[in-house]
Write a protein that holds these residues in place. Structure first.
Motif, PDB file in Angstrom:
ATOM      1  N   ARG A  50      71.284  42.318  32.828  1.00 15.15           N
ATOM      2  CA  ARG A  50      71.130  41.401  31.699  1.00 15.15           C
ATOM      3  C   ARG A  50      70.772  40.031  32.262  1.00 15.15           C
ATOM      4  O   ARG A  50      71.608  39.324  32.831  1.00 15.15           O
ATOM      5  N   ALA A  51      69.507  39.677  32.121  1.00 22.66           N
ATOM      6  CA  ALA A  51      69.005  38.417  32.648  1.00 22.66           C
ATOM      7  C   ALA A  51      67.699  38.082  31.958  1.00 22.66           C
ATOM      8  O   ALA A  51      67.050  38.929  31.350  1.00 22.66           O
ATOM      9  N   ASP A  52      67.306  36.822  32.064  1.00 16.70           N
ATOM     10  CA  ASP A  52      66.045  36.344  31.521  1.00 16.70           C
ATOM     11  C   ASP A  52      64.981  36.491  32.602  1.00 16.70           C
ATOM     12  O   ASP A  52      65.133  35.962  33.701  1.00 16.70           O
ATOM     13  N   LEU A  53      63.918  37.208  32.307  1.00 12.28           N
ATOM     14  CA  LEU A  53      62.882  37.437  33.320  1.00 12.28           C
ATOM     15  C   LEU A  53      62.248  36.135  33.800  1.00 12.28           C
ATOM     16  O   LEU A  53      61.603  36.101  34.848  1.00 12.28           O
ATOM     17  N   ARG A  54      62.446  35.052  33.046  1.00  6.29           N
ATOM     18  CA  ARG A  54      61.919  33.755  33.461  1.00  6.29           C
ATOM     19  C   ARG A  54      62.723  33.145  34.605  1.00  6.29           C
ATOM     20  O   ARG A  54      62.383  32.067  35.093  1.00  6.29           O
ATOM     21  N   GLU A  55      63.758  33.847  35.041  1.00  6.59           N
ATOM     22  CA  GLU A  55      64.574  33.399  36.161  1.00  6.59           C
ATOM     23  C   GLU A  55      64.530  34.457  37.267  1.00  6.59           C
ATOM     24  O   GLU A  55      65.485  35.216  37.472  1.00  6.59           O
ATOM     25  N   PRO A  56      63.421  34.546  37.998  1.00  6.95           N
ATOM     26  CA  PRO A  56      63.262  35.589  39.028  1.00  6.95           C
ATOM     27  C   PRO A  56      64.373  35.580  40.065  1.00  6.95           C
ATOM     28  O   PRO A  56      64.774  36.648  40.545  1.00  6.95           O
ATOM     29  N   LYS A  57      64.871  34.398  40.433  1.00  8.30           N
ATOM     30  CA  LYS A  57      65.934  34.334  41.432  1.00  8.30           C
ATOM     31  C   LYS A  57      67.170  35.082  40.950  1.00  8.30           C
ATOM     32  O   LYS A  57      67.826  35.793  41.726  1.00  8.30           O
ATOM     33  N   VAL A  58      67.490  34.940  39.677  1.00  7.72           N
ATOM     34  CA  VAL A  58      68.643  35.639  39.104  1.00  7.72           C
ATOM     35  C   VAL A  58      68.386  37.138  39.055  1.00  7.72           C
ATOM     36  O   VAL A  58      69.234  37.946  39.444  1.00  7.72           O
TER      37      VAL A  58
ATOM     38  N   ALA B 266      52.570  31.080  37.402  1.00  6.81           N
ATOM     39  CA  ALA B 266      53.534  30.808  38.473  1.00  6.81           C
ATOM     40  C   ALA B 266      54.704  31.781  38.408  1.00  6.81           C
ATOM     41  O   ALA B 266      55.211  32.230  39.443  1.00  6.81           O
ATOM     42  N   LEU B 267      55.140  32.116  37.191  1.00  5.01           N
ATOM     43  CA  LEU B 267      56.236  33.064  37.028  1.00  5.01           C
ATOM     44  C   LEU B 267      55.861  34.431  37.585  1.00  5.01           C
ATOM     45  O   LEU B 267      56.618  35.027  38.363  1.00  5.01           O
ATOM     46  N   VAL B 268      54.684  34.923  37.210  1.00  9.27           N
ATOM     47  CA  VAL B 268      54.230  36.215  37.728  1.00  9.27           C
ATOM     48  C   VAL B 268      54.117  36.153  39.248  1.00  9.27           C
ATOM     49  O   VAL B 268      54.501  37.091  39.961  1.00  9.27           O
ATOM     50  N   GLY B 269      53.644  35.028  39.747  1.00 12.37           N
ATOM     51  CA  GLY B 269      53.491  34.866  41.188  1.00 12.37           C
ATOM     52  C   GLY B 269      54.797  34.925  41.946  1.00 12.37           C
ATOM     53  O   GLY B 269      54.847  35.422  43.083  1.00 12.37           O
ATOM     54  N   ARG B 270      55.875  34.458  41.332  1.00 11.87           N
ATOM     55  CA  ARG B 270      57.178  34.488  42.007  1.00 11.87           C
ATOM     56  C   ARG B 270      57.687  35.916  42.181  1.00 11.87           C
ATOM     57  O   ARG B 270      58.372  36.217  43.167  1.00 11.87           O
ATOM     58  N   TYR B 271      57.363  36.790  41.266  1.00 14.54           N
ATOM     59  CA  TYR B 271      57.688  38.208  41.456  1.00 14.54           C
ATOM     60  C   TYR B 271      56.729  38.835  42.463  1.00 14.54           C
ATOM     61  O   TYR B 271      57.137  39.582  43.355  1.00 14.54           O
ATOM     62  N   ARG B 272      55.454  38.507  42.323  1.00  9.71           N
ATOM     63  CA  ARG B 272      54.428  39.117  43.171  1.00  9.71           C
ATOM     64  C   ARG B 272      54.671  38.806  44.649  1.00  9.71           C
ATOM     65  O   ARG B 272      54.446  39.656  45.515  1.00  9.71           O
ATOM     66  N   GLU B 273      55.146  37.596  44.952  1.00 11.05           N
ATOM     67  CA  GLU B 273      55.323  37.200  46.348  1.00 11.05           C
ATOM     68  C   GLU B 273      56.436  37.972  47.041  1.00 11.05           C
ATOM     69  O   GLU B 273      56.512  37.987  48.267  1.00 11.05           O
TER      70      GLU B 273
ATOM     71  N   ALA C  28      40.558  35.796  29.761  1.00  8.67           N
ATOM     72  CA  ALA C  28      40.371  34.763  30.781  1.00  8.67           C
ATOM     73  C   ALA C  28      41.701  34.163  31.216  1.00  8.67           C
ATOM     74  O   ALA C  28      41.845  33.726  32.370  1.00  8.67           O
ATOM     75  N   GLU C  29      42.685  34.149  30.329  1.00 12.89           N
ATOM     76  CA  GLU C  29      44.008  33.631  30.683  1.00 12.89           C
ATOM     77  C   GLU C  29      44.844  34.665  31.427  1.00 12.89           C
ATOM     78  O   GLU C  29      45.691  34.322  32.248  1.00 12.89           O
ATOM     79  N   VAL C  30      44.615  35.937  31.144  1.00 15.12           N
ATOM     80  CA  VAL C  30      45.379  37.010  31.772  1.00 15.12           C
ATOM     81  C   VAL C  30      44.882  37.305  33.186  1.00 15.12           C
ATOM     82  O   VAL C  30      45.678  37.590  34.098  1.00 15.12           O
ATOM     83  N   GLU C  31      43.585  37.237  33.398  1.00 12.70           N
ATOM     84  CA  GLU C  31      42.994  37.617  34.681  1.00 12.70           C
ATOM     85  C   GLU C  31      43.635  36.925  35.893  1.00 12.70           C
ATOM     86  O   GLU C  31      43.877  37.576  36.914  1.00 12.70           O
ATOM     87  N   PRO C  32      43.917  35.604  35.844  1.00 11.79           N
ATOM     88  CA  PRO C  32      44.487  34.949  37.029  1.00 11.79           C
ATOM     89  C   PRO C  32      45.858  35.467  37.438  1.00 11.79           C
ATOM     90  O   PRO C  32      46.272  35.244  38.583  1.00 11.79           O
ATOM     91  N   TRP C  33      46.537  36.161  36.552  1.00 12.96           N
ATOM     92  CA  TRP C  33      47.851  36.707  36.902  1.00 12.96           C
ATOM     93  C   TRP C  33      47.728  37.801  37.952  1.00 12.96           C
ATOM     94  O   TRP C  33      48.718  38.153  38.594  1.00 12.96           O
ATOM     95  N   PHE C  34      46.524  38.317  38.131  1.00 12.84           N
ATOM     96  CA  PHE C  34      46.287  39.351  39.138  1.00 12.84           C
ATOM     97  C   PHE C  34      45.722  38.770  40.440  1.00 12.84           C
ATOM     98  O   PHE C  34      45.355  39.527  41.339  1.00 12.84           O
TER      99      PHE C  34
END
Length: 298
Positions: free
Chosen positions: A137-145, A181-188, A234-240
């Motif tokens: 149970r966590a907010d996905l916007r908090e990758p560290k958690v 940036a959020l997607v990038g924190r998981y991706r890294e 165009a907004e979704v593409e950079p997430w990849f």
């Protein structure tokens, strides 16, 4: 799964039943039973406003299933399902358990909606899979958690490939959040060979009437606990960025490795969501290309 739904626990005391919840609304779209009057009322109005919303939800669920099966066929046995929502037919852990060539699968679900979490905990315990599947149970916007939670740490080894799923959830992330940036924190955190699979609602590649209907429905979500944000390809593409986008690329739901189960209504609804899967490049640590840990799961 139907039996588990019938035996589902009561709503947690902390649940807000005054405002509709996106997770419970989605459950109503899919014909589930873990929703309340406020959610069903919203869903009924949504269908009147945008008649394709139910087939769109089903098409999205089928996309999730196809991604999971494709990942399993590729030898990826670890899954992190962010914003997993209320458990319903076709859950990730059930697909893993049913995949005959998979040994030692691990699944972590993540959601902050208390009903979704309580229901998931109930189902996982009832199915006796807590040794290899769990929910955070966590907010996905908090990758560290999310990534530091003891359930995540216990079940997932990020030195090996993991399939991260952000299916039909990022359109509820916006405002002050930098989604890229959020997607990038998981991706890294992902090892070579890992996958990122996502889908996002859109109306930039659809006929005008449907686009207007969906825009009005998205605006209506501002009355729920989870405001919705429409975005373009165009907004979704950079997430990849930094990933190798797998065939057939960033496409609509019915076009991502379709199967015979896709209905005509789901094909019609397809243009209202972009989806895709990207792979982290580099040499996989499981040199044979398939991770085969000791059997501790399905």
């Amino acid at each position: 799964m139907d039996k588990a739904s019938e035996d589902a626990p009561d709503a947690p005391a902390s649940v807000n039943l005054e405002a509709a919840s996106a997770a419970r609304i989605y459950d109503a779209y899919l014909g589930g039973t873990t929703n309340w009057a406020v959610d069903r009322a919203f869903a009924e109005q949504a269908v009147k406003q945008f008649p394709l919303i139910k087939p769109l939800a089903r098409a999205n669920r089928r996309f999730l299933g196809r991604v999971v099966h494709a990942a399993l066929d590729r030898g990826i046995t670890q899954f992190l399902d962010l914003g997993s929502g209320v458990p319903t037919a076709g859950n990730v852990h059930e697909a893993v358990a049913a995949h005959e060539r998979t040994v030692g699968g691990k699944v972590v679900y993540v959601d902050y909606e208390p009903v979704a979490v309580a229901h998931a905990e109930h189902i996982l315990a009832q199915q006796d899979v807590l040794s290899w599947a769990g929910i955070v149970r966590a907010d996905l916007r908090e990758p560290k958690v999310v990534l530091g939670d003891r359930t995540t740490v216990r079940l997932l080894d990020f030195s090996l490939p993991v399939c991260v799923l952000m299916v039909s959830v990022l359109h509820f992330v916006g405002g002050e959040t930098d989604v890229a940036a959020l997607v990038g924190r998981y991706r890294e955190r992902l090892a070579p060979g890992s996958w990122l699979g996502l889908s996002h609602i859109c109306n930039d590649d659809s006929e005008p009437d449907g686009a207007a209907q969906l825009a009005r429905l998205a605006a209506q979500y501002s009355t729920t606990q989870n405001p919705a944000f429409l975005r373009t390809r165009a907004e979704v593409e950079p997430w990849f960025d930094g990933l190798a986008v797998l065939s057939p690329g960033i496409v609509h739901l019915a076009d991502w490795r379709p199967d015979d189960e896709i209905t005509a209504a789901e094909k019609e609804a397809g243009p209202f969501m972009w989806c895709g899967v990207g792979e982290v490049p580099g040499q996989r640590s499981d040199a044979a290309g398939v991770h085969r840990p000791q059997r501790t799961g399905p």
